[in-house]
Enzyme design. Sequence first.
Site, PDB file in Angstrom:
ATOM      1  N   CYS A 169      -8.245  -5.100 -11.089  1.00 12.16           N
ATOM      2  CA  CYS A 169      -8.373  -4.230 -12.039  1.00 12.16           C
ATOM      3  C   CYS A 169      -9.482  -3.487 -11.681  1.00 12.16           C
ATOM      4  O   CYS A 169     -10.439  -3.829 -11.921  1.00 12.16           O
ATOM      5  CB  CYS A 169      -8.398  -4.868 -13.343  1.00 12.16           C
ATOM      6  SG  CYS A 169      -8.626  -3.625 -14.825  1.00 12.16           S
ATOM      7  N   ILE A 176       1.243  -3.437  -4.963  1.00 10.82           N
ATOM      8  CA  ILE A 176      -0.281  -3.214  -5.075  1.00 10.82           C
ATOM      9  C   ILE A 176      -0.538  -2.898  -6.658  1.00 10.82           C
ATOM     10  O   ILE A 176       0.262  -2.638  -7.534  1.00 10.82           O
ATOM     11  CB  ILE A 176      -0.745  -1.914  -4.226  1.00 10.82           C
ATOM     12  CG1 ILE A 176      -0.185  -0.866  -4.725  1.00 10.82           C
ATOM     13  CG2 ILE A 176      -0.888  -2.061  -2.715  1.00 10.82           C
ATOM     14  CD1 ILE A 176      -0.450   0.396  -4.024  1.00 10.82           C
ATOM     15  N   GLY A 182      -8.416  -0.790 -19.568  1.00 10.44           N
ATOM     16  CA  GLY A 182      -9.418  -1.747 -19.384  1.00 10.44           C
ATOM     17  C   GLY A 182      -8.909  -3.125 -19.935  1.00 10.44           C
ATOM     18  O   GLY A 182     -10.080  -3.697 -20.636  1.00 10.44           O
ATOM     19  N   SER A 207       2.746  -5.878 -15.043  1.00  7.41           N
ATOM     20  CA  SER A 207       1.889  -6.310 -15.975  1.00  7.41           C
ATOM     21  C   SER A 207       1.305  -5.083 -16.394  1.00  7.41           C
ATOM     22  O   SER A 207       1.028  -4.139 -15.672  1.00  7.41           O
ATOM     23  CB  SER A 207       0.816  -7.183 -15.376  1.00  7.41           C
ATOM     24  OG  SER A 207      -0.079  -7.478 -16.396  1.00  7.41           O
TER      25      SER A 207
END
Lengths: 236, 299
Positions: free
Chosen positions: B131, B192, B72, B21
Amino acid sequence: MIDSSLKIVSNLQVARDSMMLRLECPEKPLPGQFVQVEVPGFYLRRPFAVADYQDGILTVVYKIVGQGTAFLAGMQPGQSLSVLHFLGNGFDVQKTAANPCLIGGSVGVAPLLYLARFVPGATVVMGFRSAADVMLVPELEALGCKVVVCTEDGSAGVKGFVTGALPAGMDYYYACGPMPMLRAIASATCVPGQMSLEARMGCGFGACMGCSIQTADGPRRVCKDGPVFKNDELIW
Amino acid sequence: MVDLSVNFAGLNLSNPVIPASGTFGFGEDFASLWDLNVLGGIAVKGTTLEPRYGNPLPRIAECEGGLLNCVGLQNPGIDVVLGEKLPWLRSVYKGAVLLNISGFSEQEYVKCCTLASASCDVDAVELNVSCPNVHGGGMAFGTDPASLELLVKAIRKECTKPLIVKLSPNVTDIVAVAKAAEQGGADGLVLINTLLGMRIDINTRRPILSNTTGGVSGGCIFPVALRMVYQVSRSCSVPVIGCGGVSSAEQVLEMMMAGARAVEVGSASLRDPMACPRIIENLPALCERLKINKLSELY
């Protein structure tokens, strides 16, 4: 977009801290497109604007700003580089403009040379810090361009910024350079134009969102949706 | 003929390679280069309830053997993702689609997972609790075992798809966090996400990234990811996807030998858009050389 190994024809200094790299390349770019060059030993590729393309030779001009570009400056003719090309949308050449002007600042003047082949007889206004930074003037003059050089310290050409030297009667412009210069152009003239942006990039082909900017039409990626934007798309 | 297929949390994957992702968008930028159907699965861009622009530029910095980002969670919001992006992806890609979901509150996560559960274009939910680049959520859940367990429990009740939790390495005890996710009802784990880091421009004496810090990814984090996969796969019973610095078929096998059932490839695709198909193409010959008849025998 393809990734191929391109052989270095030459890699020579053209101005202070600025190098002109010429590569054998069978594919032809559009003006304003860019390439991502893999520098051996460095993780991210370096994005460089196409400065010229002629007879199977791709030219880029780059500034030595860090270790990666310093390493690249030491590479020799005959060596090869992995180059992802051609990236970005490029300039949309307007055939209807009577008095188009090409405006560049610092290493942002590089794409104007190739663009000048598609906008014959244009005036080119280029801004540099000092005489030692001036480049590409003979190349542009050889294409029939009227070239105006500005330097911040007045050591060559007109003293001052490009915004003080824009030609009267300019009815369209194509600009490339650092954001403060582009912002100054946007506020100095209400003539329509296109601006090619510089940004730190990750991938260069739209996947990482590393170079997204806010525009009038929402977020856009400098690498994939740009690097060229119409002046009224940009938010200052 | 080497059998590359693997089973992960009920998903049958033709091979273990899944783009990670945030490095693959929704596949659009790669679909014009090669057939996405070579992939075992696709983990799409981190999605939130509302559209997000993310952080200002610069969002990217480099380091030896990798990069840092502080994007972000830029994304068009779950309505556009479920309404436009994933239907398009499904029309060109027949394998497993993992929808990566992030949020700023339990309610946001639950709402997104409920919407995702109702979509036939989603095969599994990959919960991003890791995140490092957004405030007020994300990693905050993923670094505290107790709050992670409660979050996963709440989502589990509403999520009818396989629920995979992507963990943050920015913790003292990865096994404790992994066990909390398992206790909460996770069907699988991804290890991870990026490691929190920073760079300073010595000319300006300022941080390079707009957010000061960012997530480190790329080849330099591979040993850390491998170690965490190894520790967690020995302590938890749910299957693990290894993620972090993988750029070769050899590293895919290394991850699987450490205990991963599948492998996500992230930053490698950013420097080489052909990385995933190249890795998959190299797997059969490598397996033959190592006398591996089927990859599923590795786990």
